[in-house]
Design a protein around this motif. Structure first.
Motif, PDB file in Angstrom:
ATOM      1  N   LEU A 179     -58.346 -20.085 -36.811  1.00 35.49           N
ATOM      2  CA  LEU A 179     -57.367 -19.031 -36.561  1.00 35.49           C
ATOM      3  C   LEU A 179     -57.028 -18.946 -35.081  1.00 35.49           C
ATOM      4  CD1 LEU A 179     -58.904 -16.211 -38.763  1.00 35.49           C
ATOM      5  CD2 LEU A 179     -56.644 -17.190 -39.114  1.00 35.49           C
ATOM      6  N   SER A 180     -55.857 -18.376 -34.809  1.00 32.36           N
ATOM      7  CA  SER A 180     -55.449 -18.103 -33.438  1.00 32.36           C
ATOM      8  C   SER A 180     -54.656 -16.799 -33.425  1.00 32.36           C
ATOM      9  CB  SER A 180     -54.584 -19.237 -32.892  1.00 32.36           C
ATOM     10  OG  SER A 180     -53.335 -19.273 -33.560  1.00 32.36           O
ATOM     11  N   ALA A 208     -63.129 -19.487 -37.335  1.00 33.12           N
ATOM     12  CA  ALA A 208     -63.280 -20.309 -36.136  1.00 33.12           C
ATOM     13  C   ALA A 208     -62.107 -20.042 -35.204  1.00 33.12           C
ATOM     14  CB  ALA A 208     -63.350 -21.786 -36.500  1.00 33.12           C
ATOM     15  N   VAL A 209     -62.406 -19.657 -33.971  1.00 35.86           N
ATOM     16  CA  VAL A 209     -61.397 -19.294 -32.985  1.00 35.86           C
ATOM     17  C   VAL A 209     -61.682 -20.043 -31.688  1.00 35.86           C
ATOM     18  CG1 VAL A 209     -60.345 -17.401 -31.683  1.00 35.86           C
ATOM     19  CG2 VAL A 209     -61.172 -17.000 -34.021  1.00 35.86           C
ATOM     20  N   ALA A 210     -60.644 -20.557 -31.058  1.00 36.34           N
ATOM     21  CA  ALA A 210     -60.813 -21.315 -29.825  1.00 36.34           C
ATOM     22  C   ALA A 210     -61.346 -20.431 -28.702  1.00 36.34           C
ATOM     23  CB  ALA A 210     -59.495 -21.962 -29.409  1.00 36.34           C
ATOM     24  N   VAL A 229     -68.053 -15.624 -36.508  1.00 31.78           N
ATOM     25  CA  VAL A 229     -66.947 -16.248 -35.793  1.00 31.78           C
ATOM     26  C   VAL A 229     -67.509 -17.392 -34.951  1.00 31.78           C
ATOM     27  CG1 VAL A 229     -65.111 -15.964 -34.086  1.00 31.78           C
ATOM     28  CG2 VAL A 229     -65.591 -14.134 -35.734  1.00 31.78           C
ATOM     29  N   TRP A 230     -67.079 -18.601 -35.265  1.00 29.63           N
ATOM     30  CA  TRP A 230     -67.440 -19.761 -34.456  1.00 29.63           C
ATOM     31  C   TRP A 230     -66.411 -19.906 -33.343  1.00 29.63           C
ATOM     32  CZ3 TRP A 230     -68.527 -24.087 -38.652  1.00 29.63           C
ATOM     33  CH2 TRP A 230     -69.680 -23.729 -39.370  1.00 29.63           C
ATOM     34  N   ARG A 231     -66.854 -20.229 -32.145  1.00 30.09           N
ATOM     35  CA  ARG A 231     -65.949 -20.507 -31.037  1.00 30.09           C
ATOM     36  C   ARG A 231     -65.990 -22.008 -30.751  1.00 30.09           C
ATOM     37  NH1 ARG A 231     -64.627 -15.682 -28.592  1.00 30.09           N
ATOM     38  NH2 ARG A 231     -62.730 -16.865 -28.053  1.00 30.09           N
ATOM     39  N   PHE A 232     -64.832 -22.589 -30.557  1.00 34.50           N
ATOM     40  CA  PHE A 232     -64.762 -24.020 -30.293  1.00 34.50           C
ATOM     41  C   PHE A 232     -63.822 -24.275 -29.130  1.00 34.50           C
ATOM     42  CE2 PHE A 232     -61.398 -23.088 -33.315  1.00 34.50           C
ATOM     43  CZ  PHE A 232     -60.320 -23.812 -32.855  1.00 34.50           C
ATOM     44  N   ARG A 233     -63.993 -25.424 -28.505  1.00 36.01           N
ATOM     45  CA  ARG A 233     -63.176 -25.816 -27.360  1.00 36.01           C
ATOM     46  C   ARG A 233     -62.589 -27.199 -27.618  1.00 36.01           C
ATOM     47  NH1 ARG A 233     -66.617 -25.023 -23.900  1.00 36.01           N
ATOM     48  NH2 ARG A 233     -65.891 -23.117 -22.869  1.00 36.01           N
ATOM     49  N   ARG A 234     -61.302 -27.349 -27.340  1.00 36.12           N
ATOM     50  CA  ARG A 234     -60.637 -28.648 -27.503  1.00 36.12           C
ATOM     51  C   ARG A 234     -60.306 -29.232 -26.140  1.00 36.12           C
ATOM     52  NH1 ARG A 234     -56.265 -26.910 -32.013  1.00 36.12           N
ATOM     53  NH2 ARG A 234     -56.349 -25.044 -30.740  1.00 36.12           N
ATOM     54  N   GLU A 235     -60.562 -30.511 -25.978  1.00 35.00           N
ATOM     55  CA  GLU A 235     -60.246 -31.199 -24.739  1.00 35.00           C
ATOM     56  C   GLU A 235     -59.548 -32.511 -25.053  1.00 35.00           C
ATOM     57  OE1 GLU A 235     -63.873 -31.734 -22.649  1.00 35.00           O
ATOM     58  OE2 GLU A 235     -64.093 -29.617 -22.098  1.00 35.00           O
ATOM     59  N   MET A 236     -58.683 -32.931 -24.175  1.00 39.86           N
ATOM     60  CA  MET A 236     -58.012 -34.219 -24.335  1.00 39.86           C
ATOM     61  C   MET A 236     -58.707 -35.248 -23.446  1.00 39.86           C
ATOM     62  SD  MET A 236     -53.980 -35.219 -23.883  1.00 39.86           S
ATOM     63  CE  MET A 236     -53.909 -34.747 -22.155  1.00 39.86           C
ATOM     64  N   VAL A 237     -59.146 -36.320 -24.060  1.00 39.88           N
ATOM     65  CA  VAL A 237     -59.801 -37.388 -23.318  1.00 39.88           C
ATOM     66  C   VAL A 237     -58.836 -38.563 -23.236  1.00 39.88           C
ATOM     67  CG1 VAL A 237     -61.770 -38.947 -23.217  1.00 39.88           C
ATOM     68  CG2 VAL A 237     -62.055 -36.625 -24.130  1.00 39.88           C
ATOM     69  N   ALA A 238     -58.399 -38.883 -22.023  1.00 42.36           N
ATOM     70  CA  ALA A 238     -57.431 -39.967 -21.828  1.00 42.36           C
ATOM     71  C   ALA A 238     -58.130 -41.190 -21.251  1.00 42.36           C
ATOM     72  CB  ALA A 238     -56.311 -39.518 -20.890  1.00 42.36           C
ATOM     73  N   PRO A 239     -57.737 -42.362 -21.692  1.00 46.05           N
ATOM     74  CA  PRO A 239     -58.325 -43.577 -21.119  1.00 46.05           C
ATOM     75  C   PRO A 239     -57.862 -43.778 -19.679  1.00 46.05           C
ATOM     76  CG  PRO A 239     -56.486 -44.129 -22.540  1.00 46.05           C
ATOM     77  CD  PRO A 239     -56.697 -42.652 -22.694  1.00 46.05           C
TER      78      PRO A 239
END
Length: 266
Positions: A179-180, A208-210, A229-239
């Protein structure tokens, strides 16, 4: 995106959504099912969440697989995803999950049939190995709600159901819903992008909320929802790239892309 012109159609969609599930009796697979879903029609981040959750379960020795519909594939029947296959055969998201999570993935418009295939194939694979644990199937095909107790010390597999919150034909043991704040403020389809009313969250076991979206957590608690409520983090990994680089986001919620990659000095 809110579409004012479609507001008169919202009651029709809501009624159709309700009628769709009248008389549905979920079928239960032998192994436990953990569903990862959302209220929005897209862009919640379910696919990377499934990949991460599958990896965590795999690290802990759980024999996990992923069940998915396989949107956009040319065949609706159940099939095991070949990581070296094509999106036309399996769908782009199941293909990505199989490659990135490196766990078995199965597709099918009827997720129950895909789950039966998964249990049959994976049980055979585990039981045929010289030292591999046997994964035993129990009560396959039974109707919800009771999940059979496991015999002491008996290993068992686990299914992750991708985008499964609205797929009620398959019984599940845990419903995780991403959710957001944007979801909570959105309108129902077709005027907005929300598939169900907020009351549907009562079916969820975990929300689950960022990290950083504290407003969503506050609003959820304000509605009386008491699920974890689970908290998660998204990251972009670039080569690493030598020379100019362009980053773009062409899927999901493209107006909220991850932070751009930073150039490192050597």
């Amino acid at each position: 995106m809110k579409r004012l012109w479609a507001l008169p159609l919202v009651p029709l969609y809501a009624a159709g959504n309700w009628l769709r599930w009248v008389g549905v009796r979920p079928k239960r697979l032998a192994w436990p099912v953990v569903s990862v879903g959302s209220l929005s029609a897209g862009g919640a981040g379910k696919t990377p969440f499934v990949i991460a959750l599958a990896g965590l379960l795999k690290e802990r020795g759980v024999a996990v697989d992923v069940l998915s519909r396989g949107y956009g594939r040319s065949d609706a029947g159940a099939a095991r995803v070949d990581p070296m296959g094509t999106a036309d055969a399996f769908g782009d998201e199941p293909l990505l999950i199989a490659r990135e999570a490196q766990v078995p993935a199965f597709v099918g418009s009827r997720r129950f049939e895909a789950g039966l295939m998964a249990e049959a194939e994976l049980e055979q694979e585990h039981s045929s190995g010289p030292e591999g644990p046997r994964i035993s199937g129990l009560n396959a095909g039974a109707e919800a709600p009771a999940y059979p107790a496991l015999h002491a010390g008996q290993p068992i597999g686990m299914h992750l159901l991708d985008d499964g919150f609205q797929h009620r034909q398959l019984a599940r043991d845990v419903d995780v819903v991403l959710l957001s704040s944007e979801d909570l403020e959105d309108w129902l389809l077709p005027a907005g992008n929300r598939r169900e009313m907020l009351g549907a969250l009562r079916r969820a076991n975990v929300l689950a909320v960022a990290v950083g979206d504290d407003a969503a957590v506050t609003r959820l608690r304000g509605t009386g929802l008491k699920q974890p409520v689970w908290r998660f983090r998204r990251e972009m990994v670039a080569p690493e790239v030598n020379g100019p680089m362009v980053a773009f986001c062409g899927i999901a919620r493209s107006r909220h892309p991850p932070k751009p990659p930073r150039r490192t000095q050597h």
